[in-house]
Design a protein around this motif. Sequence first.
Motif, mmCIF file in Angstrom:
data_model
loop_
_atom_site.group_PDB
_atom_site.id
_atom_site.type_symbol
_atom_site.label_atom_id
_atom_site.label_comp_id
_atom_site.label_asym_id
_atom_site.label_seq_id
_atom_site.Cartn_x
_atom_site.Cartn_y
_atom_site.Cartn_z
ATOM 1 N N LEU A 1 4.218 5.211 -7.914
ATOM 2 C CA LEU A 1 4.066 5.305 -6.467
ATOM 3 C C LEU A 1 3.998 3.919 -5.849
ATOM 4 O O LEU A 1 3.323 3.038 -6.376
ATOM 5 N N ASN A 2 4.697 3.713 -4.739
ATOM 6 C CA ASN A 2 4.556 2.492 -3.949
ATOM 7 C C ASN A 2 4.401 2.842 -2.472
ATOM 8 O O ASN A 2 5.104 3.718 -1.965
ATOM 9 N N PHE A 3 3.491 2.161 -1.806
ATOM 10 C CA PHE A 3 3.458 2.155 -0.348
ATOM 11 C C PHE A 3 4.506 1.146 0.105
ATOM 12 O O PHE A 3 4.515 -0.001 -0.336
ATOM 13 N N VAL A 4 5.404 1.585 0.989
ATOM 14 C CA VAL A 4 6.555 0.762 1.351
ATOM 15 C C VAL A 4 6.247 0.012 2.632
ATOM 16 O O VAL A 4 5.939 0.600 3.668
ATOM 17 N N ALA A 5 6.324 -1.298 2.547
ATOM 18 C CA ALA A 5 5.841 -2.158 3.617
ATOM 19 C C ALA A 5 6.965 -2.628 4.519
ATOM 20 O O ALA A 5 8.110 -2.712 4.107
ATOM 21 N N PRO A 6 6.657 -2.960 5.778
ATOM 22 C CA PRO A 6 7.693 -3.400 6.700
ATOM 23 C C PRO A 6 8.116 -4.843 6.459
ATOM 24 O O PRO A 6 7.317 -5.680 6.065
ATOM 25 N N VAL A 7 9.393 -5.087 6.684
ATOM 26 C CA VAL A 7 9.887 -6.452 6.793
ATOM 27 C C VAL A 7 10.648 -6.558 8.099
ATOM 28 O O VAL A 7 10.894 -5.555 8.774
#
Length: 690
Positions: free
Chosen positions: A361-367
């Motif tokens: 699982l990964n929390f997907v971060a903004p770029v």
Amino acid sequence: MISAKKGLYLLFFLLFYCLGAKAQLSDLHYLPPLRQGQNNGAIQQQAVYLSTPETTAFTVNVYQGTQATPVATFSISNTTPAVYNLGNGNNDVTLVSDSNTGVVLTNSGLRFEAPGGNNFYVNYRGRSGSQAASLTSKGRVALGQNFKWGGVPNLGSHVSKSNTLGIMATEDNTTITLSGYDPDCEFRVGSNRAGITADTFTITLDQNESFVFETYIGTSPTLAHERGWIGASIVSDKDIAISNGSLNYGRQAGSSNRDAGIDQPVPENRLGKEYVFVRGNGNSNGWTEFPLIIATENNTQVFVNGSATPIATLNDGDFFEIPSSNYSSNSVGANMYVETSKDVYAYQCMAGSNQAYTQGLNFVAPVNCLLPDTMDNIPDIRDAAGININGGVTIIAATTTPDSNIVVTDGGGTVTLPASSAVAGTTDWKTFYLPNLSGDVSVQSTGPIAVGFFGFNGARGVAGYYSGFDTVPDINLQITGNSCLPGAVLEIASGESFDAYQWYGDGVLIPGATTSSYTATTPGDYYLRVTRGPCSYDSNSIAVYNCDPDIVLNKSVNNSSVQDGSNVTFTITVQNFWDDPVTNLVLTDILPDGLTFISATVTSGTFTNPNWNLGTLNPGQLETMTITAEARLTNIYLSSQTLTNTVTNTQDQTDLNITADDPTADVTVNMIAPTTVISNRRITIRVNKN
């Protein structure tokens, strides 16, 4: 589901058991404690990895719980990262035992601080004999007051399967409320897996105290514990940090297959609307390869790969698994582009192999287009909590940056960059995948980049990403004039100016609303898109409601024309557009002759036919009821008949109906035509009945 218009969310994959990467430079990091379903069942050996791009060494102090004295001190630099080794299993610092679950903790959780204000990365990695996981600290940008509990549905059963939420306070007298979960969810208190059963739960923490929630699945799975916690709201009156996920979780119903997956999200005001996901190596059946989107506002539309038609429309707290078939292929490194009409949380389930027990699982971060052009460095990419692995990286880069301007180095020197992959639905971003790296890995570019890393060794692996939550301007809105409609004026709280402005209401562009302020005319959720140079950014969303009571009813039916004896399902929604709570709210749905009640479900409150008792409905709150009924002709001489079903509301306040209701749905019931059979000079009329 980016905060910027050019935002993007980046996913990385793991091979076999997923671990995360160091994701955010900061001078202060919080690691709240978590809970695993069985001691050592998900994590036994564990350590925290510290690194920095700074070339001059500086001090990092480690604090445990509320202790004012450091429990450890490190000196780190770009060439001398550090590892803080922890006690095994349920050490009651990073992972808690039964007695420390569901109670206020003073000696659990970790805080990492550079007294000189230097920025560094923090990455927690843990493993057991067969599972592993990692948590990526987001530093100061992890602190906030509004969050959603995130993860993916936890299928199957095993004594180690469990879902967890850890919370850590930054100030004294912090009140935190967990709500919006399935009413059948139960949370552990000590040895009692069902010690908390209330529909909401409030705690008070002092500075650096923590609290751990657990929904235990074990060998008795329920739908509520599998998925009913996803999208629950965590609201505080002062800044907190949270971590969440599952230790362990499964992706195959009826099976004990399992792995571990945790991460640290950011608060709702740090989210966005635009993402790119990079596929892992899971099976093409999609069990372990999909993005999951959690809405933070009602009527959130989700679009995939540039399609003009939403694949889903979500309300606040709802979630949606985007099918794996939307990736550009079934190969590792394939990508998917996702846009949403309002800010969302984005998680990704991914796997290291085609087996159903290798997910992570990964929390997907903004770029965004202000991302840094350098990532330096990922220390010892082959080290996964004491295990030697094979490592690699994924890169998301702006399409305006020539491939030749992106330079990757590892312990062996400069690495040959493969050809980039285009992303369907956007011309702004491209992706790369570089396997088999070793040593310290850095990426240098002349344009914005986001870098992920992964690694594996047999049944263990590591994965995560580097991104920049703190590179996007913090555009917070405020209401001036009246605090409600009419007369509510929206503007940027700081008064900061930009090159261009565009206002949106409920995710839809408002024509002509192109100045720094906007006078709202209808209730709903508003945000402002600002532009500075080549980049555009979205503000936080702000809700505006009417000054007078306004309860909005809507009713629809799944099939408006049916045969005699068929079932129909009505959907009724109610939303409070008043800026105060509505109290003692009751909706009444008396079915007309011809409709016979079968069943009903409600998202809140209780239903006793024909009354739906909601009690208090807060400003903006939206709830839903479905009613299934059998439709019959009431007059046998008619070939068809229209039945009208209307819902009404009563409450303590007088509903002024400022916003138009649509409380009625019609169903046309059609006679089933008889059949005629001619045989041996006789005419037989067969009347068809259900």
